[in-house]
Design a protein around this motif. Structure first.
Motif, mmCIF file in Angstrom:
data_model
loop_
_atom_site.group_PDB
_atom_site.id
_atom_site.type_symbol
_atom_site.label_atom_id
_atom_site.label_comp_id
_atom_site.label_asym_id
_atom_site.label_seq_id
_atom_site.Cartn_x
_atom_site.Cartn_y
_atom_site.Cartn_z
ATOM 1 N N GLY A 121 -35.526 46.738 -40.554
ATOM 2 C CA GLY A 121 -34.919 46.265 -41.793
ATOM 3 C C GLY A 121 -35.565 46.865 -43.024
ATOM 4 N N LEU A 122 -34.845 46.813 -44.131
ATOM 5 C CA LEU A 122 -35.326 47.325 -45.402
ATOM 6 C C LEU A 122 -35.209 46.223 -46.443
ATOM 7 C CD1 LEU A 122 -36.204 49.767 -47.188
ATOM 8 C CD2 LEU A 122 -33.775 50.244 -47.506
ATOM 9 N N GLY A 123 -36.332 45.847 -47.043
ATOM 10 C CA GLY A 123 -36.332 44.832 -48.091
ATOM 11 C C GLY A 123 -35.860 45.419 -49.410
ATOM 12 N N VAL A 124 -34.974 44.700 -50.092
ATOM 13 C CA VAL A 124 -34.410 45.184 -51.351
ATOM 14 C C VAL A 124 -34.776 44.203 -52.462
ATOM 15 C CG1 VAL A 124 -32.291 45.809 -52.565
ATOM 16 C CG2 VAL A 124 -32.473 46.206 -50.099
ATOM 17 N N ARG A 125 -35.587 44.682 -53.410
ATOM 18 C CA ARG A 125 -35.948 43.883 -54.576
ATOM 19 C C ARG A 125 -35.763 44.639 -55.870
ATOM 20 N NH1 ARG A 125 -41.767 41.574 -54.618
ATOM 21 N NH2 ARG A 125 -42.087 43.785 -54.854
ATOM 22 N N MET A 126 -35.894 45.952 -55.828
ATOM 23 C CA MET A 126 -35.920 46.739 -57.054
ATOM 24 C C MET A 126 -34.644 47.555 -57.280
ATOM 25 S SD MET A 126 -39.262 46.302 -58.143
ATOM 26 C CE MET A 126 -39.658 47.667 -59.142
ATOM 27 N N ASP B 211 -31.392 49.049 -39.665
ATOM 28 C CA ASP B 211 -30.304 48.258 -39.093
ATOM 29 C C ASP B 211 -29.819 47.165 -40.028
ATOM 30 O OD1 ASP B 211 -30.322 49.460 -36.379
ATOM 31 O OD2 ASP B 211 -32.371 48.666 -36.392
ATOM 32 N N PHE B 212 -30.678 46.717 -40.942
ATOM 33 C CA PHE B 212 -30.270 45.657 -41.858
ATOM 34 C C PHE B 212 -30.990 45.775 -43.193
ATOM 35 C CE2 PHE B 212 -33.932 43.758 -39.739
ATOM 36 C CZ PHE B 212 -34.586 43.043 -40.735
ATOM 37 N N LEU B 213 -30.379 45.157 -44.201
ATOM 38 C CA LEU B 213 -30.981 45.011 -45.518
ATOM 39 C C LEU B 213 -31.359 43.550 -45.711
ATOM 40 C CD1 LEU B 213 -28.528 46.973 -47.843
ATOM 41 C CD2 LEU B 213 -30.766 47.714 -47.047
ATOM 42 N N PHE B 214 -32.534 43.302 -46.235
ATOM 43 C CA PHE B 214 -32.917 41.955 -46.649
ATOM 44 C C PHE B 214 -32.904 41.950 -48.168
ATOM 45 C CE2 PHE B 214 -36.075 38.905 -48.133
ATOM 46 C CZ PHE B 214 -35.543 37.754 -47.588
ATOM 47 N N ILE B 215 -31.900 41.320 -48.740
ATOM 48 C CA ILE B 215 -31.738 41.284 -50.194
ATOM 49 C C ILE B 215 -32.508 40.077 -50.710
ATOM 50 C CG2 ILE B 215 -30.086 41.206 -52.085
ATOM 51 C CD1 ILE B 215 -28.009 42.345 -50.063
ATOM 52 N N HIS C 273 -37.359 37.001 -55.471
ATOM 53 C CA HIS C 273 -38.344 37.801 -56.185
ATOM 54 C C HIS C 273 -37.731 38.979 -56.930
ATOM 55 C CE1 HIS C 273 -40.579 35.832 -52.853
ATOM 56 N NE2 HIS C 273 -41.335 35.490 -53.887
ATOM 57 N N SER C 274 -36.442 38.922 -57.218
ATOM 58 C CA SER C 274 -35.782 40.010 -57.939
ATOM 59 C C SER C 274 -34.946 39.428 -59.080
ATOM 60 C CB SER C 274 -34.886 40.804 -56.992
ATOM 61 O OG SER C 274 -33.816 39.992 -56.549
ATOM 62 N N LEU C 275 -34.386 40.305 -59.873
ATOM 63 C CA LEU C 275 -33.552 39.881 -60.994
ATOM 64 C C LEU C 275 -32.090 40.217 -60.761
ATOM 65 C CD1 LEU C 275 -35.887 41.009 -63.906
ATOM 66 C CD2 LEU C 275 -35.556 38.710 -63.012
ATOM 67 N N PHE C 276 -31.666 40.285 -59.506
ATOM 68 C CA PHE C 276 -30.283 40.620 -59.196
ATOM 69 C C PHE C 276 -29.336 39.529 -59.650
ATOM 70 C CE2 PHE C 276 -31.769 42.880 -55.115
ATOM 71 C CZ PHE C 276 -31.995 44.049 -55.814
#
Length: 100
Positions: free
Chosen positions: A30-35, A51-55, A59-62
């Motif tokens: 998996g790939l963590g998405v924060r920025m 295989d997956f994204l962890f949004i 801890h983000s400003l999305f």
């Protein structure tokens, strides 16, 4: 135009690469998405073998629109999406789950 049946709908349902890989005894990456605020992160994940994204919404400003764009791009590319919210049951977390 032919009417769709329940079987057609099931056949068109997206598959989850994480559960498929783990059921076969493999390991899911998996790939963590924060920025990254762009849906291009889904393409990057696919190109690098994830295989997956962890949004990470805690801890983000999305905004929810950004989450929706990232989730829709991941779905189109066959990447599973997981979202992490600060608290479950809040109006924002419920809206988050409906974005994709």
């Amino acid at each position: 135009m032919a009417a769709t049946t329940a079987g057609d709908a099931m056949a068109a349902a997206p598959t989850n690469p994480v559960t498929q890989k783990m059921a076969a005894g493999g390991v899911a990456l998996g790939l963590g998405v924060r920025m990254s605020r762009s849906a291009e992160i889904a393409r990057i994940a696919r190109a690098t073998g994830h295989d997956f994204l962890f949004i990470d919404l805690q801890h983000s400003l999305f905004g929810l629109e950004t989450v929706g764009h990232i989730a829709q791009a991941a779905l189109a590319l066959g990447i599973a999406r997981w979202r992490g919210c600060a608290r479950c049951g809040t109006p924002t977390s419920r809206r988050c789950w409906t974005t994709g």
